[in-house]
Design a protein around this motif. Structure first.
Motif, PDB file in Angstrom:
ATOM      1  N   THR B  79       0.706  -1.315   0.063  1.00  0.00           N
ATOM      2  CA  THR B  79       0.084   0.050  -0.026  1.00  0.00           C
ATOM      3  C   THR B  79       0.632   1.281  -0.025  1.00  0.00           C
ATOM      4  O   THR B  79       1.715   1.408   0.862  1.00  0.00           O
ATOM      5  CB  THR B  79      -0.924  -0.119   1.302  1.00  0.00           C
ATOM      6  N   CYS B  80       0.471   2.088  -0.926  1.00  0.00           N
ATOM      7  CA  CYS B  80       1.204   3.510  -0.916  1.00  0.00           C
ATOM      8  C   CYS B  80       0.446   4.488  -1.053  1.00  0.00           C
ATOM      9  O   CYS B  80      -0.915   4.628  -1.444  1.00  0.00           O
ATOM     10  CB  CYS B  80       2.282   3.442  -2.039  1.00  0.00           C
ATOM     11  N   ILE B  81       1.240   5.586  -0.934  1.00  0.00           N
ATOM     12  CA  ILE B  81       0.180   6.957  -1.270  1.00  0.00           C
ATOM     13  C   ILE B  81       1.074   7.885  -2.161  1.00  0.00           C
ATOM     14  O   ILE B  81       2.226   7.967  -2.003  1.00  0.00           O
ATOM     15  CB  ILE B  81       0.518   7.900   0.308  1.00  0.00           C
ATOM     16  N   ILE B  82       0.546   8.098  -3.340  1.00  0.00           N
ATOM     17  CA  ILE B  82       0.844   8.806  -4.341  1.00  0.00           C
ATOM     18  C   ILE B  82       0.852  10.406  -3.986  1.00  0.00           C
ATOM     19  O   ILE B  82      -0.364  10.536  -4.221  1.00  0.00           O
ATOM     20  CB  ILE B  82       0.338   8.247  -5.768  1.00  0.00           C
ATOM     21  N   ILE B  83       1.628  11.063  -4.038  1.00  0.00           N
ATOM     22  CA  ILE B  83       1.648  12.341  -3.779  1.00  0.00           C
ATOM     23  C   ILE B  83       1.427  13.146  -4.984  1.00  0.00           C
ATOM     24  O   ILE B  83       2.271  13.069  -5.987  1.00  0.00           O
ATOM     25  CB  ILE B  83       2.734  13.082  -2.883  1.00  0.00           C
ATOM     26  N   VAL B  84       0.358  13.870  -5.307  1.00  0.00           N
ATOM     27  CA  VAL B  84       0.250  14.578  -6.632  1.00  0.00           C
ATOM     28  C   VAL B  84      -0.183  15.853  -6.396  1.00  0.00           C
ATOM     29  O   VAL B  84      -0.589  16.470  -5.187  1.00  0.00           O
ATOM     30  CB  VAL B  84      -1.113  13.712  -7.506  1.00  0.00           C
ATOM     31  N   GLU B  85       0.216  16.707  -7.417  1.00  0.00           N
ATOM     32  CA  GLU B  85       0.129  18.154  -7.438  1.00  0.00           C
ATOM     33  C   GLU B  85      -1.135  18.464  -8.342  1.00  0.00           C
ATOM     34  O   GLU B  85      -0.844  18.100  -9.627  1.00  0.00           O
ATOM     35  CB  GLU B  85       1.233  18.852  -8.056  1.00  0.00           C
ATOM     36  N   ILE B  86      -2.048  18.871  -7.995  1.00  0.00           N
ATOM     37  CA  ILE B  86      -3.232  19.224  -8.855  1.00  0.00           C
ATOM     38  C   ILE B  86      -3.597  20.759  -8.868  1.00  0.00           C
ATOM     39  O   ILE B  86      -2.970  21.513  -7.894  1.00  0.00           O
ATOM     40  CB  ILE B  86      -4.259  18.468  -8.727  1.00  0.00           C
ATOM     41  N   SER B  87      -4.449  21.004  -9.660  1.00  0.00           N
ATOM     42  CA  SER B  87      -4.774  22.486  -9.598  1.00  0.00           C
ATOM     43  C   SER B  87      -6.248  22.562  -9.197  1.00  0.00           C
ATOM     44  O   SER B  87      -7.216  21.854  -9.805  1.00  0.00           O
ATOM     45  CB  SER B  87      -4.725  22.917 -11.009  1.00  0.00           C
ATOM     46  N   LEU B  88      -6.582  23.380  -8.005  1.00  0.00           N
ATOM     47  CA  LEU B  88      -7.975  23.354  -7.578  1.00  0.00           C
ATOM     48  C   LEU B  88      -8.311  24.733  -7.836  1.00  0.00           C
ATOM     49  O   LEU B  88      -7.578  25.480  -6.962  1.00  0.00           O
ATOM     50  CB  LEU B  88      -7.982  22.952  -6.107  1.00  0.00           C
ATOM     51  N   ASP B  89      -9.312  25.118  -8.668  1.00  0.00           N
ATOM     52  CA  ASP B  89      -9.706  26.507  -8.578  1.00  0.00           C
ATOM     53  C   ASP B  89      -8.427  27.450  -8.924  1.00  0.00           C
ATOM     54  O   ASP B  89      -8.359  28.480  -8.556  1.00  0.00           O
ATOM     55  CB  ASP B  89     -10.134  26.975  -7.306  1.00  0.00           C
ATOM     56  N   GLY B  90      -7.626  26.777 -10.005  1.00  0.00           N
ATOM     57  CA  GLY B  90      -6.267  27.516 -10.337  1.00  0.00           C
ATOM     58  C   GLY B  90      -5.301  27.650  -9.218  1.00  0.00           C
ATOM     59  O   GLY B  90      -4.191  28.066  -9.453  1.00  0.00           O
ATOM     60  N   ASP B  91      -5.511  27.056  -7.974  1.00  0.00           N
ATOM     61  CA  ASP B  91      -4.287  27.148  -6.931  1.00  0.00           C
ATOM     62  C   ASP B  91      -3.739  25.631  -7.154  1.00  0.00           C
ATOM     63  O   ASP B  91      -4.471  24.859  -7.169  1.00  0.00           O
ATOM     64  CB  ASP B  91      -4.912  27.494  -5.617  1.00  0.00           C
ATOM     65  N   THR B  92      -2.584  25.749  -6.855  1.00  0.00           N
ATOM     66  CA  THR B  92      -1.730  24.279  -6.937  1.00  0.00           C
ATOM     67  C   THR B  92      -1.926  23.818  -5.349  1.00  0.00           C
ATOM     68  O   THR B  92      -1.689  24.583  -4.534  1.00  0.00           O
ATOM     69  CB  THR B  92      -0.267  24.395  -7.198  1.00  0.00           C
ATOM     70  N   THR B  93      -2.423  22.698  -5.406  1.00  0.00           N
ATOM     71  CA  THR B  93      -2.516  21.756  -4.133  1.00  0.00           C
ATOM     72  C   THR B  93      -1.926  20.623  -3.994  1.00  0.00           C
ATOM     73  O   THR B  93      -1.997  19.940  -5.261  1.00  0.00           O
ATOM     74  CB  THR B  93      -4.115  21.690  -3.826  1.00  0.00           C
ATOM     75  N   VAL B  94      -1.571  20.076  -3.010  1.00  0.00           N
ATOM     76  CA  VAL B  94      -0.952  18.893  -2.874  1.00  0.00           C
ATOM     77  C   VAL B  94      -1.877  17.867  -2.302  1.00  0.00           C
ATOM     78  O   VAL B  94      -2.551  18.292  -1.251  1.00  0.00           O
ATOM     79  CB  VAL B  94       0.542  18.832  -2.070  1.00  0.00           C
TER      80      VAL B  94
END
Lengths: 121, 173, 705
Positions: B79-94
């Motif tokens: 089991t692992c956690i993939i840390i992704v960087e996404i864009s939420l409402d234009g803000d980058t969120t981890v």
């Protein structure tokens, strides 16, 4: 003309010290060994300032201050008493008699100079 | 967002949820962590597994299995956690995505990718960017910004009243 | 000069020999009759004289040595010691030693050794010496004395009114003033108002008094020393009017009237009387004959001189303060936050490791970290007054535009708040004040017809309340119309038409997005941006808004904001495997919950008082079962004490606040997260929100039942 300061003390060494210290400031120093000697000399020739011991055999310092103040020419001259730490009461008596201030013995030459400057300008 | 958008060869990280293989564009992935202690945040849907400490930052973790209607991810050695960087409402969120296991990094040419079928994947089609093919196996390429969009995650707000999909809601008062 | 010196020393020597032989005579008498008081007195006097002369002529060793012997004879004189043969023997030995010291001053080392031996045996005989030792201090500061300058410029106001007969003691006041001027920058104003006319004047008396404003680095004692010979006969008042260090934000000093009243040159009543006029105060006071021109002059000079010294200090402060970009400050705060987290790990590790050395290091690090944290947080604190002042202009402009008369009152401008809070507070406050003036304050004629003063009032105040700052915006305008708000809200679908709402809840509706009851859109408000921005800003600052209003009387909007956003003192608790932090500032006490719920009610009896409680395990749907003895953490809400039932209270915790981020936006009851010593995350509870959620839940639950 040099201003004259009289030093009154039964101790020759104190008189000498006052004399040597104040002569350097440009004053003429007249010595007196006790109150009576001082009064006699002042009556003959008024001085500009008086530095007197309190405990002296003939005519003590406080009586001397009173008598000097009665001499018109000396009514407003500065008079400094030489006291010791244990003579708090004498300070007040002297002030009441008309003394300007005091110096506590033993004192150093520079302390003497400070007081003379203070009252003579 | 259709397959036509994929015009050049891209690297993907593949991972497994159960038997199925999924893929995320490698450019979205920051790192992969081993399973770690997750702090549950009360009054949130179950697929929001909670938050973890990522080098001093508090990062939310989404259970991908629960999110896709499967059972809860169990903690195994893989089991692992993939840390992704996404864009939420234009803000980058981890964000962290909890997966059963991470497979590999692969390269897929655009011609190896087909559009998602409208039915049969059990997933909402807008979550799928395309279906990749590799050694006769299908790989579901996720449109991760959609999966983790504000609308999807903001279920949080109503969690007290509405049970989250694929799990029972936390009991209220 | 050398010749003179030799002569002086020779004289001193001769006098000392004389004194010594007198002394020896008296000692013989004392030996014969230990009760001979005269002998004791003359021995004491002789030693005293020798000591004094030694000090005056550079025979310091003589002076030092004689001092203790003199003390012994002082005790003998006071009949505290009975003289015996050993004392007399020692005294003779002392005489010999003094003679030797005076005769051959070059052998001072050997003499010193002998002296120490003698003193040692003396102390052995009379242990009382040590206690009786007096420290004599010269009454007069000699020029050679080291006077440490205070290094700061301070301003003093000195009023010197010599005794009229001061000349009779040979004192020249002008010399004293000159001496005073030697200490620093000096302005001297003579008061000649007591001088009688020539007939009544005694030329031998002094009628003048002086006011002196002195700016100097010297302290008050140095000033007092100048007047040492006259201080018991003259009236001498020395007051520090500027201490040289208290922060000043402008060089302005007291008003003329204040100075005069303070100095009792005029009475406050006179001041009031004259202030009605239109001329300059000074002129008016003189015209009225209430005060002498000199007093006015003195006060004006005082003003000017303090202004100068303060201006100088302001300039210096520019140098002693450095500007730091907020970014750097934020970075520092983040680093401190990380340090706090690491320190927690260290402390935890030390706790589980049997190593006392590590334990003490951990404690030290903990102490330093706490101090560093407090200092860092302190750097970020700014007085809110800077924000307040910008609103004055706003109020003035707005009221002119709207044809209203408004006075703005501010209170608590020196209340300090975190920089970020202040920065983000600006816009919401502008909004609220606009709202007050636009919708709150009535036009002047309306106010008059309502029996209110023409001029409306807007009060802006800041006060500390625990770990929060309360910011109140109050107006004495029309107040809120609960009915109208309700109707409007229902129309907008913000609230059910039949919902039961308390006034406070109705008022809160004005904070909802897009809400506006103003009938016509003005230039100022009503641009589609309502008070919801205020609500948003308050939320982002972890603050709360409450509104009180009375129709026709006015409205108070209270913003409650946390002092700081970065680190708080927390109370760490555990429920099952989950850890949570409560803000320690809210916690009143922790007690045990014994026996569980009674009759299914969540009410505990704490020392005879009813405390309702909330079971966090239930609230947060945490599995597992509660331990037999649970803990209640009692917090004070706005109105009442409410308990939170938890499994275990772990203890205090320096809590570095981390936001949960966008994903958890809108989550109620949790205000953030923090990282514990073991690296796991604990959630920070928003106590008052949690209480409200439960209250609302219970109220609606009852309604359904």
């Amino acid at each position: 003309m040099k201003k004259t300061i009289m030093t009154v003390d039964d101790s020759a060494s104190v008189r000498l010290m006052v004399k040597f210290t104040l002569a350097e400031l440009g004053f003429e120093i007249i010595e007196a060994v006790d109150g009576r000697d001082a009064l006699r000399k002042i009556e003959k020739k008024p001085v500009h300032m008086l530095i007197t011991d309190i405990n002296m055999p003939e005519l003590d310092g406080i009586s001397l201050v009173k008598k000097v103040r009665e001499i018109p020419a000396c009514k407003f001259i500065p008079i400094i008493m030489l006291t010791t730490e244990s003579q708090e009461e004498k300070k007040r008596e002297g002030k009441k008699a008309g003394a300007t201030g005091w110096i506590v013995k033993p004192f150093r030459p520079d302390q003497l100079v400070a007081v003379v400057r203070k009252v003579m300008g | 967002m259709s397959v036509s958008a994929i015009t050049e060869t891209t690297q993907y990280l593949t991972f497994k949820l159960g038997d199925e293989v999924f893929a995320i564009e490698i450019s979205k992935v920051r790192e992969v962590l081993d399973f770690t202690a997750i702090t549950k945040v009360p009054r949130t849907p179950d697929f929001m597994r909670g938050v973890i400490n990522l080098r001093g930052n508090v990062v939310p973790v989404v259970d991908m299995r629960l999110k896709f209607g499967m059972t809860k991810t169990e903690n195994t050695v893989n089991t692992c956690i993939i840390i992704v960087e996404i864009s939420l409402d234009g803000d980058t969120t981890v964000l962290g995505a909890l997966a059963d296991s991470v497979q590999e990094v692969i390269e897929l040419e655009p011609d190896k990718i087909e559009p998602a079928p409208r039915i049969g994947t059990r997933l909402r089609t807008d979550f799928i960017k395309g279906m990749g093919k590799r050694d006769d196996n299908f790989i579901i390429i996720l449109e991760i910004d959609k999966v983790f969009s504000v609308d999807e995650l903001s279920l949080v707000r109503d969690a007290g009243d509405v049970p989250a999909p694929g799990g029972e809601g936390p009991s209220g008062t | 000069m050398n010749e003179e010196y030799d002569k002086l020393i020779e004289t001193f020597r001769e006098e000392t020999y004389e004194l010594l032989s007198e002394l020896e005579t008296s000692l013989f008498e004392l030996e014969k009759d230990p009760h001979n008081g005269d002998a004791v007195s003359s021995i004491f006097r002789a030693f005293h004289s020798i000591k004094g002369a030694g000090g005056m002529f550079g025979f310091d060793e003589v002076s030092r040595f004689t001092h203790d012997i003199e003390t012994v004879y002082d005790l003998v004189r006071g009949e505290k010691i009975l003289p015996d043969k050993s004392l007399v023997d020692l005294s003779f030995a002392a005489c010999d030693l003094i003679r030797e010291m005076v005769t051959s001053p070059n052998e001072v080392q050997a003499q010193k050794k002998k002296a120490d031996e003698l003193l040692a045996s003396l102390r052995q005989l009379f242990p009382e010496i040590t206690e009786a030792k007096k420290t004599g201090k010269s009454a007069l500061r000699g020029a050679g004395d080291l006077v440490l300058p205070a290094a700061r410029l301070r301003a003093y106001r000195i009023r010197f009114r010599p005794a009229p007969d001061i000349f009779a003691t040979g004192t020249n006041p002008a010399l004293l003033l000159r001496e005073l001027c030697g200490l620093g920058q000096c302005s001297v104003i003579a008061h000649s108002d007591s001088i009688p006319d020539l007939n009544g004047m005694d030329p031998e008396l002094c009628y003048t008094s002086w006011d002196v404003i002195l700016t100097t680095e010297q302290d008050m004692d140095a000033i007092r020393d100048i007047f040492i010979f006259v201080e018991d006969t003259a009236e001498l008042i020395i007051e520090m009017i500027d201490d040289g260090e208290s922060a000043v934000d402008s060089a302005d000093y007291k008003k003329l009237g204040e100075i005069l009243v303070e100095k009792r040159d005029i009475t406050p009543k006179d001041l009031q009387k004259v202030l009605g006029g239109r001329k300059r105060l000074g002129e008016m006071l003189i015209d009225e004959g209430l005060v002498q021109p000199e007093s006015i002059q003195a006060a004006l000079i005082e003003q000017e001189q303090v202004r100068q010294i303060r201006e100088g200090r302001l300039k210096k402060e520019v140098i002693s303060n450095i500007r730091v970009s907020s970014e750097k400050l934020d970075k520092l705060v983040n680093l401190v936050g990380e340090l706090v987290t690491v320190q927690a790990r260290l402390s935890r590790h030390a706790l589980y490791t049997d190593d006392p050395e590590l334990g003490s290091i951990a404690e030290e690090v903990e102490r330093l970290t706490a101090e560093l944290r407090d200092n860092t947080m302190n750097i970020r604190m700014l007085p809110i007054g800077t924000t307040f002042s910008r609103f004055r202009r706003l109020v003035r402009d707005l009221s002119t535009d709207l044809g209203k008369e408004v006075e703005m009152v501010t209170e608590g401008g020196d209340t300090e708040l975190d920089k970020t809070v202040i920065e983000r507070l600006g816009d919401p406050l502008v909004h609220l004040i606009r709202n007050c003036i636009d919708h709150g304050i009535e036009p002047p004629q309306d106010r008059e017809s309502l029996g209110k003063p023409r001029k409306g009032m807007v009060r802006l105040s800041a006060t500390h309340s625990g770990a929060n700052v309360l910011i109140e915006i109050e107006d004495d305008g029309a107040g809120l119309d609960a009915g109208a708000i309700r109707a409007r809200a229902a129309q907008r679908g913000l609230v059910a038409t039949d919902a039961e709402l308390a006034d406070g809840e109705i008022f809160s509706l004005i904070l909802a997005p897009g809400f506006s009851t103003a009938e016509h859109i003005t230039n100022i408000s009503g641009r589609g941006v309502g008070l919801d921005v205020v609500k948003k800003a308050a939320d982002s600052l972890r603050g709360e808004i409450s509104i009180r209003s009375e129709k026709g009387k006015g409205t108070i909007i209270i913003l409650s904001l946390p002092l700081t956003l970065a680190i708080i003192e927390g109370l760490l608790i555990r429920i099952g495997e989950e850890h949570f932090v409560l803000p320690l500032s809210a916690v009143e006490e922790c007690v045990e919950l014994i026996g569980g719920d009674s009759h299914g009610r969540h009410i505990a009896n704490v020392r005879g008082r009813i405390v309702p409680y909330i079971r966090l395990r239930e609230q947060f749907a945490i599995g597992g079962s509660a331990p037999e003895i649970e803990q209640i953490v009692i917090v004070r809400n706005e109105t009442a004490r409410v308990g939170f039932v938890v499994d275990t209270v772990i203890g205090e915790n320096q809590t570095v606040i981390k936001t949960l981020g966008r994903v958890y936006k809108g989550l109620e009851g949790i205000s953030g997260a923090t990282i514990l010593g073991d690296g796991t995350v604990a959630l920070i509870l928003d106590v008052s929100k949690l209480i409200r959620i439960v209250e609302e839940g219970e109220v609606s639950g009852q309604a359904i039942q």
